[in-house]
Design a protein around this motif. Structure first.
Motif, PDB file in Angstrom:
ATOM      1  N   VAL A  12       0.855  -1.189   0.000  1.00  0.00           N
ATOM      2  CA  VAL A  12       0.000   0.000   0.000  1.00  0.00           C
ATOM      3  C   VAL A  12       0.891   1.239   0.000  1.00  0.00           C
ATOM      4  CG1 VAL A  12      -1.771   1.302   1.244  1.00  0.00           C
ATOM      5  CG2 VAL A  12      -1.851  -1.209   1.195  1.00  0.00           C
ATOM      6  N   ARG A  13       0.870   1.977  -1.107  1.00  0.00           N
ATOM      7  CA  ARG A  13       1.698   3.178  -1.247  1.00  0.00           C
ATOM      8  C   ARG A  13       0.965   4.434  -0.792  1.00  0.00           C
ATOM      9  NH1 ARG A  13       6.610   3.404  -1.084  1.00  0.00           N
ATOM     10  NH2 ARG A  13       6.673   5.153  -2.488  1.00  0.00           N
ATOM     11  N   HIS A  14      -0.359   4.421  -0.897  1.00  0.00           N
ATOM     12  CA  HIS A  14      -1.151   5.578  -0.476  1.00  0.00           C
ATOM     13  C   HIS A  14      -2.421   5.097   0.216  1.00  0.00           C
ATOM     14  CE1 HIS A  14       1.264   7.511  -3.647  1.00  0.00           C
ATOM     15  NE2 HIS A  14       1.083   8.608  -2.952  1.00  0.00           N
ATOM     16  N   ILE A  15      -2.732   5.730   1.328  1.00  0.00           N
ATOM     17  CA  ILE A  15      -4.037   5.581   1.962  1.00  0.00           C
ATOM     18  C   ILE A  15      -4.679   6.965   1.894  1.00  0.00           C
ATOM     19  CG2 ILE A  15      -5.306   5.168   4.100  1.00  0.00           C
ATOM     20  CD1 ILE A  15      -3.128   3.161   4.888  1.00  0.00           C
ATOM     21  N   VAL A  16      -5.897   7.006   1.381  1.00  0.00           N
ATOM     22  CA  VAL A  16      -6.640   8.251   1.268  1.00  0.00           C
ATOM     23  C   VAL A  16      -7.864   8.086   2.161  1.00  0.00           C
ATOM     24  CG1 VAL A  16      -7.847   9.805  -0.303  1.00  0.00           C
ATOM     25  CG2 VAL A  16      -5.817   8.552  -1.096  1.00  0.00           C
ATOM     26  N   SER A  17      -7.941   8.900   3.204  1.00  0.00           N
ATOM     27  CA  SER A  17      -8.999   8.721   4.193  1.00  0.00           C
ATOM     28  C   SER A  17      -9.884   9.951   4.310  1.00  0.00           C
ATOM     29  CB  SER A  17      -8.386   8.411   5.567  1.00  0.00           C
ATOM     30  OG  SER A  17      -9.389   8.399   6.561  1.00  0.00           O
ATOM     31  N   GLY A  18     -11.158   9.701   4.137  1.00  0.00           N
ATOM     32  CA  GLY A  18     -12.167  10.714   4.412  1.00  0.00           C
ATOM     33  C   GLY A  18     -12.958  10.351   5.653  1.00  0.00           C
ATOM     34  N   LEU A  19     -12.456   9.356   6.403  1.00  0.00           N
ATOM     35  CA  LEU A  19     -13.168   8.931   7.613  1.00  0.00           C
ATOM     36  C   LEU A  19     -13.247  10.075   8.621  1.00  0.00           C
ATOM     37  CD1 LEU A  19     -11.628   5.391   8.274  1.00  0.00           C
ATOM     38  CD2 LEU A  19     -13.869   5.924   7.316  1.00  0.00           C
ATOM     39  N   PRO A  20     -14.394  10.255   9.264  1.00  0.00           N
ATOM     40  CA  PRO A  20     -14.533  11.299  10.288  1.00  0.00           C
ATOM     41  C   PRO A  20     -13.936  10.810  11.612  1.00  0.00           C
ATOM     42  CG  PRO A  20     -16.597  10.128  10.056  1.00  0.00           C
ATOM     43  CD  PRO A  20     -15.660   9.546   9.030  1.00  0.00           C
ATOM     44  N   LEU A  21     -12.624  10.703  11.658  1.00  0.00           N
ATOM     45  CA  LEU A  21     -11.948  10.061  12.788  1.00  0.00           C
ATOM     46  C   LEU A  21     -12.324  10.648  14.141  1.00  0.00           C
ATOM     47  CD1 LEU A  21      -8.389   9.569  11.270  1.00  0.00           C
ATOM     48  CD2 LEU A  21     -10.111   7.803  11.734  1.00  0.00           C
TER      49      LEU A  21
END
Length: 161
Positions: free
Chosen positions: A83-92
């Motif tokens: 995994v080279r990129h993780i793109v997160s829109g999670l409302p952490l």
């Protein structure tokens, strides 16, 4: 956010919390190959929507806290997935702390050395929750044109000594 994904990097781009596919569409429009894009979505309904809207990508229906196990289910994965990129829109910040901590640990675990994690947040100040998992903030960009204003954090593993 999509523009921050380096297309020269080999390996997977993993989106956490695909929702209706706004970020997914931007990643594909930016040039991320559909064959290297996996989207994690917990909702049955939204996962089905993503599969229908983007038939060429891999939609992983499940909890982001189970990211290593979800990635093992990728088509053609016969070993650890790079995994080279993780793109997160999670409302952490709105996820209860125990669940949030499991997500943070899972994401940090699967992110390859030299990989980058991009987090979209409405929290304009303070550290990224991903820093609790040992990732280092490389840069921040405020997105004032977004309503409400938002921030994108770019994080990575600490450089080896």
């Amino acid at each position: 956010m999509a523009a921050l994904v380096d297309l020269a990097d080999e390996g997977w781009v993993v989106e956490l919390g695909g929702g209706t596919g706004v970020i997914t569409a931007a990643l594909l429009a930016h040039g991320v190959p559909a064959a290297r894009l996996a989207v994690v979505e917990q909702s049955d309904r939204l996962a089905a929507h993503l599969r229908q809207r983007f038939p060429a990508i891999q939609v992983l229906h499940g909890d982001a806290a189970e990211l290593p196990a979800l990635l093992a289910r990728l088509d053609g994965a016969d070993g650890p997935v790079r995994v080279r990129h993780i793109v997160s829109g999670l409302p952490l910040l709105s996820i209860p702390a125990p669940a949030r901590q499991r997500i943070l640990q899972a994401g940090a675990q699967v992110l390859a050395p030299g990989g980058r994690l991009l987090q979209f947040t409405y929290a304009l100040h303070g550290p990224s929750p991903w820093q609790q998992a040992g990732l280092v903030c490389q840069r921040r960009e405020r997105v004032l044109a977004n309503l409400p204003p938002a921030r994108v954090d770019v994080l990575a593993h600490a450089p080896s000594a």
